[in-house]
Design a protein around this motif. Structure first.
Motif, short mmCIF file in Angstrom:
data_model
loop_
_atom_site.label_atom_id
_atom_site.label_comp_id
_atom_site.label_asym_id
_atom_site.label_seq_id
_atom_site.Cartn_x
_atom_site.Cartn_y
_atom_site.Cartn_z
N PRO A 31 -14.12 4.50 -14.55
CA PRO A 31 -14.44 5.83 -14.05
C PRO A 31 -13.35 6.41 -13.14
O PRO A 31 -13.26 7.62 -12.97
N SER A 32 -12.52 5.53 -12.55
CA SER A 32 -11.49 5.99 -11.62
C SER A 32 -10.26 5.11 -11.75
O SER A 32 -10.05 4.20 -10.94
N PRO A 33 -9.45 5.33 -12.76
CA PRO A 33 -8.31 4.45 -13.02
C PRO A 33 -7.35 4.35 -11.83
O PRO A 33 -7.14 5.32 -11.10
N ALA A 34 -6.79 3.15 -11.65
CA ALA A 34 -5.74 2.91 -10.65
C ALA A 34 -6.18 3.23 -9.23
O ALA A 34 -5.35 3.59 -8.39
N SER A 35 -7.46 3.07 -8.93
CA SER A 35 -7.95 3.44 -7.60
C SER A 35 -8.53 2.26 -6.82
O SER A 35 -8.97 2.43 -5.69
N GLY A 36 -8.54 1.07 -7.38
CA GLY A 36 -9.14 -0.08 -6.70
C GLY A 36 -8.12 -0.80 -5.83
O GLY A 36 -7.34 -0.19 -5.08
N ALA A 37 -8.10 -2.13 -5.94
CA ALA A 37 -7.19 -2.93 -5.13
C ALA A 37 -5.74 -2.56 -5.38
O ALA A 37 -4.90 -2.64 -4.47
N SER A 38 -5.42 -2.13 -6.60
CA SER A 38 -4.04 -1.77 -6.92
C SER A 38 -3.54 -0.61 -6.06
O SER A 38 -2.35 -0.52 -5.76
N ALA A 39 -4.43 0.29 -5.66
CA ALA A 39 -4.04 1.44 -4.86
C ALA A 39 -3.86 1.10 -3.39
O ALA A 39 -3.26 1.86 -2.63
N VAL A 40 -4.40 -0.05 -2.99
CA VAL A 40 -4.30 -0.48 -1.59
C VAL A 40 -3.17 -1.49 -1.39
O VAL A 40 -2.58 -1.58 -0.32
N ALA A 41 -2.85 -2.23 -2.45
CA ALA A 41 -1.90 -3.34 -2.35
C ALA A 41 -0.53 -2.89 -1.85
O ALA A 41 -0.09 -1.77 -2.10
N ALA A 42 0.15 -3.82 -1.16
CA ALA A 42 1.49 -3.53 -0.64
C ALA A 42 2.56 -3.68 -1.71
O ALA A 42 3.61 -3.05 -1.63
N GLY A 43 2.33 -4.54 -2.70
CA GLY A 43 3.28 -4.68 -3.80
C GLY A 43 4.37 -5.70 -3.56
O GLY A 43 5.48 -5.58 -4.11
N MET A 44 4.10 -6.75 -2.80
CA MET A 44 5.10 -7.80 -2.61
C MET A 44 5.25 -8.61 -3.90
O MET A 44 4.26 -9.03 -4.50
#
Length: 374
Positions: A31-44
């Motif tokens: 229902p809301s792509p790319a909005s979960g943990a991936s949107a919060v993650a720092a990306g190390m």
């Protein structure tokens, strides 16, 4: 082949792109792509700094994924014309006091026993590498091959790549797994629609086991692990690379972006599906960051957020066929979803398409918990 993927986080998106490129008709449900943990993650992209005793298979998986990242990003950016913020300027781990330094020294010895070179730095050398570090920092470890990426930009590019590959995006909530003849036959949506499929991939993070229709024990338990993150901004250079610090045994990291954003994280809280941002969580992050980098308090505050990482019973990914025929799992990546996206997409796309699966996947098959559950 008709494939339905439940969950459009970084793992679901990357797998949808690779699976569609492999010739399948792919439908992505979220229902809301790319909005979960991936949107919060720092990306190390730091498999070495994430190394923990007893997790050698996860280290090998992380190294395999990190080494795929350059080609993965180059292909993605060329296809979409979108940047991802990919950086390969290394990671510096630093120690605040003598006990923290002893831990880093033990970690260095462990890395070297596994054939991973580690460059130990004195406190002075650490400050030369990162001049904003506090005078009291005792020493550090440099991992020059590690890096970072901006997960928000990465998932935006993956969404665009999926669109170009012909992936159908359905912005509805998956409510149940349709089972026929003892096998997964599709996904039922919250509006009653059923999407038929030859294979279904569950990549819905900590919600992966919540769908109706799943036979008991077919999906190992995946729990939510909360992480709170602060985003700061600076108009002048502050950090040259990602810095991870130990402050009296507590871990904190800072990930710089080219546009001046600095991501500070992250708490690790076992509080169920709680995504509240708390004063205590933010205080802990800022307190520890200030011990390492006193100038952090002068930076502009931009954003706070909280996300839910999917944790498996052993905190390692679940990737491969489930106990229900036709149902494949791609969840449980815990702290490493962004890091593991390229290798996970290769593993899961190969599984869905009945193609040879990379050997590095063997330790992460979901059936490793079958004896425990029995």
């Amino acid at each position: 082949m008709q494939i339905v993927i439940v969950g459009a986080g970084v793992i679901g998106l990357a797998t949808a792109w690779r699976t569609a490129a492999g010739g399948a008709a792919v439908t992505l449900v979220d229902p809301s792509p790319a909005s979960g943990a991936s949107a919060v993650a720092a990306g190390m992209l730091t498999p070495v700094s994430e190394l923990t005793y007893g997790e050698e298979p996860l280290l090998r998986l992380g190294l395999a994924s990190r080494d795929r990242y350059g080609a993965f990003v180059a292909e993605l950016e060329e296809l979409t014309g979108l940047g991802t913020g990919y950086r390969t300027d290394g990671l510096l781990q630093v120690a605040f006091d003598a006990d923290d330094l002893k831990y880093l020294d033990d970690l260095r010895r462990f890395q070297e026993s596994l054939g991973i070179p580690a460059e130990a730095l004195t406190g002075r050398e650490s400050r030369r590498a990162e001049p904003m570090l506090a005078p009291g920092v005792r020493g550090g470890l440099l991992a020059p091959a590690d890096g970072s990426i901006d997960p928000r930009r990465l998932t935006a590019a993956l969404l665009a790549a999926c669109e170009r590959a012909g992936v159908r995006l359905v912005r509805r909530r998956a409510a149940r797994i349709a089972v026929e003849g003892g096998a997964a036959a599709g996904v039922g949506l919250d509006d009653g629609t059923v999407l038929r499929a030859d294979r279904v991939l569950l990549a819905a993070g900590p919600w992966s086991g919540d769908l109706e229709g799943l036979p008991p024990g077919s999906v190992p338990p995946v729990r939510p692990v909360k992480g709170q993150v602060v985003r700061l901004r600076t108009r002048v250079p502050f950090l040259r690379r990602t810095v991870r610090g130990l402050v009296k045994g507590s871990s904190v990291y800072l990930v710089p972006r080219a546009d001046g954003e600095i991501v500070l994280g992250a708490t690790q809280e076992e509080l169920g599906f709680d995504t509240r941002v708390t004063a205590g969580g933010l205080w802990e992050l800022l307190r520890d960051a200030r011990e390492l980098l006193p100038g952090i308090t002068e930076l502009e505050f931009a954003e706070v957020s909280a996300g839910l990482r999917p944790g498996s019973p052993d905190n390692a990914p679940l990737m491969g066929p489930s106990a229900l025929p036709g149902l494949v799992l791609g969840t449980g990546h815990f702290r490493n979803g962004v890091l593991l996206a390229p290798v996970s997409a290769d593993i899961l796309a190969a599984t869905l398409l009945d193609r040879p699966v990379p050997e590095v996947a063997a330790a992460f098959a979901p059936d490793r918990f079958s004896e425990v559950q029995a």
